[in-house]
Write an enzyme that holds these catalytic residues in place. Sequence first.
Site, PDB file in Angstrom:
ATOM      1  N   ASP A 171       2.449   0.180  -3.510  1.00 44.38           N
ATOM      2  CA  ASP A 171       3.580   0.052  -2.475  1.00 44.38           C
ATOM      3  C   ASP A 171       4.634  -1.052  -3.141  1.00 44.38           C
ATOM      4  O   ASP A 171       4.400  -2.094  -3.061  1.00 44.38           O
ATOM      5  CB  ASP A 171       2.717  -0.326  -1.190  1.00 44.38           C
ATOM      6  N   ASP A 209       8.186   4.433   6.967  1.00 46.12           N
ATOM      7  CA  ASP A 209       6.653   4.317   7.739  1.00 46.12           C
ATOM      8  C   ASP A 209       6.842   5.264   9.028  1.00 46.12           C
ATOM      9  O   ASP A 209       7.767   5.260   9.728  1.00 46.12           O
ATOM     10  CB  ASP A 209       6.149   2.979   8.093  1.00 46.12           C
TER      11      ASP A 209
END
Length: 763
Positions: free
Chosen positions: A513, A576
């Site tokens: 990430d 997200d």
Amino acid sequence: MKPPVKIKSPFILSLLLISFLFSCSQPRQGNILLTDGWKFQPGDNPSFSSPLFNDSSWEDISPLDLWDAQGHADLDGYAWYRIHVNIPSSLKTHAYFKDSLIIFLGKIDDRDQTWLNGKPLGQNGKTVSAGTKFPDDIPNGGETWAVSRKYMLAADDLRINWDGENVIAIRVFDRGGLGGMYGPAPYISMRDVGDYVTFNLRKEPFMISRQVNYKKIIVLNNASTKDDFDGVLSVEVINQENDRVIFSETTTTHLKAGKALRHSISFINVDTANCLLQCSFKPEKSKNIITANVGAPYILTPPPPASPRINGPRVYGTRPGHPFLYRIPVTGERPVSIDVKGLPEGLKIDDNTGIITGKILRKGDYPVRITARNAAGTDTATLLIRAGNTLALTPPMGWNSWNVWGLSVDADKVKAAADAFLSTGLADHGWSYINIDDGWEAPHRTPDGAITGNEKFPDFKDLSGYVHSKGLKLGIYSSPGPYTCGGYLGSYQHEFQDAKTWAGWGIDYIKYDWCSYGKIAKDNSLEELQKPYLLMRKALDTVNRDIVYSLCQYGMGHVWEWGATVGGNLWRTTGDITDTWNSMSGIGFRQNTASPYASPGHWNDPDMLVVGWVGWGPHIRPTRLTPDEQYTHISLWSLLSAPLLIGCDLTRMDDFTMSLLTNDEVLAVDQDPLGKQADKVYVKGNIQYWTKPLADGSWAAGIFNLGEGKEKINVMFSDLKLKGNSYEVRDLWRQKNLGTFHKGMELKIPSHGVVLLKITRGV
Ligand code: GAL
């Protein structure tokens, strides 16, 4: 443990945006609605708070929409809103409480001070309670932009001019981005029961057993510290397709101050359709009725047959020389014996568990014939084991800790998820990865630079042994930057060492990430975007283990165009997800741009699933998606050949959520070996058709209704971009053949819902 650095994650940002989009509530009956008559002026001047100030030359503005949407897209900083309103004393006549007035101003992005007739009424976003200057720091540790402004004044408060003109003046300061007043609608009213009593219909989810027996606890909160309320509670369940009343009940109710009333209902619903639970509370002596509603889930997936059914992908990739682990997913009454023919040299199967282990020595394609038998019957299937360079030949299916536990994940929760894969039967439908997201890392490396787990993850070898013993795989998370998005240690300058450590622990999947790498990258060039991912690819290539490589950088630089070339097996295409319609549908229905880039071993990742109990932290709750939205979510993700990572508490599965995740015909669309991603082939208003070619020459098609009302539509095969005239059509959720159709067919699609079809050329 406190993470050393807190980095604002894109997750938080998108969550904020979404909760803002979804904030709305009904204005109350018999009030003074303040939706019209507002005046607006950018800039700042103390005289604007005075009731005597002449604002007639100011522009008109609606308080329901941000100023950006009303001609002030670039406005940041100060601006004022004013309204003139008569407050009649007759308001008090029929009021439940005659002692207090409510002034409700909706939400304001992001800070404000408000005056009533020149006297301060209240302020939000200030760290000091007096004065007229807005500080530019973060307000009181919270985000004021998402909070409704509601003021309560004693009826004899001298600031109120009863039966005369009142001026409300609001000074707004916006720190950047969107700004100003926005829904719900502002109003003035007397204090009422509705200021204390609210339904919470999401606290307890519907429980369904045997497809038709429904149970639900309705929660009605009374937030008043002093007053009890009597009233009538009405509950109805209505079939939205034909308006049939499935359940209806009315009871007199006493709500105790400060308490939540839990009212249980149960009913039988054989309709298998989109139904709505509508609740109301009519307080004695008040005109205002408090209402709420929520969709009732309905189960379309038929229970798996007693005879064995071999599920999961039909093709599985591994690298020669690396440890091999694959559990053959089979449903059906136990005991089931599993027999395989054609296993390549180096592999062996445990007949009782169906777990294949070992090591394939040579590259090659190995078709393995599987037979599963039990007392009720037999099933056979061929699994092609491809020992080559590519992993994840079908999209990974598993669980990830983030959407449920956030940073509060620990080893016991991970073990519980692995246990649940077996005890619920999810593993028998092909779910296999148990992935730990952020929050496992110790604050410091060991003196030799090795990363270790924190106190929540004392022993990774033990954990992976536990997960592997069940035939499942274990995934982990890191960042190319010095810190992860949750502020834990990242892999920066330790890439090779970390890859080796993970391989030593027995890790099978890494989500990598971007997070704080933003501070390391020189710029946003493709080269800089790719660099850290290429580096970790190199590192992973040095270890003696199959590790699926998941890139997470939210789609920057059109990652779908180059994710495969930097060696990724999947790559996040978006920020997200959260459990709202806007978030899920906004992400899912935008995926067509990336569609051409999906192929076996290379998947677009529109983020993890938001069905079941989610929460991104220790406090979890049932998803806010309606049942039809959940059908849309799973159908769309399957059409998109998306990695399917369940993001809920697996120890708290209800029958509906299970039914969404165990429909083998739907999952087979996702796992189809051809590995094509669906395309958006038709859009008309709120209707979208998405089609995906399947390996057997047929098509999967999703007919989606993104609108607020149900739709009846004539779906023409030509609009699905199918060339033939005559097709056999199967409803995949119901696992039922609908028949052979010529030219097209009529379908009913609920609001935010879908019909998912398999379409095969007629003979
Ligand atoms: C975000 C990422 C999430 C989750 C989180 C952990 O950047 O998109 O999926 O991994 O970080 O901090």
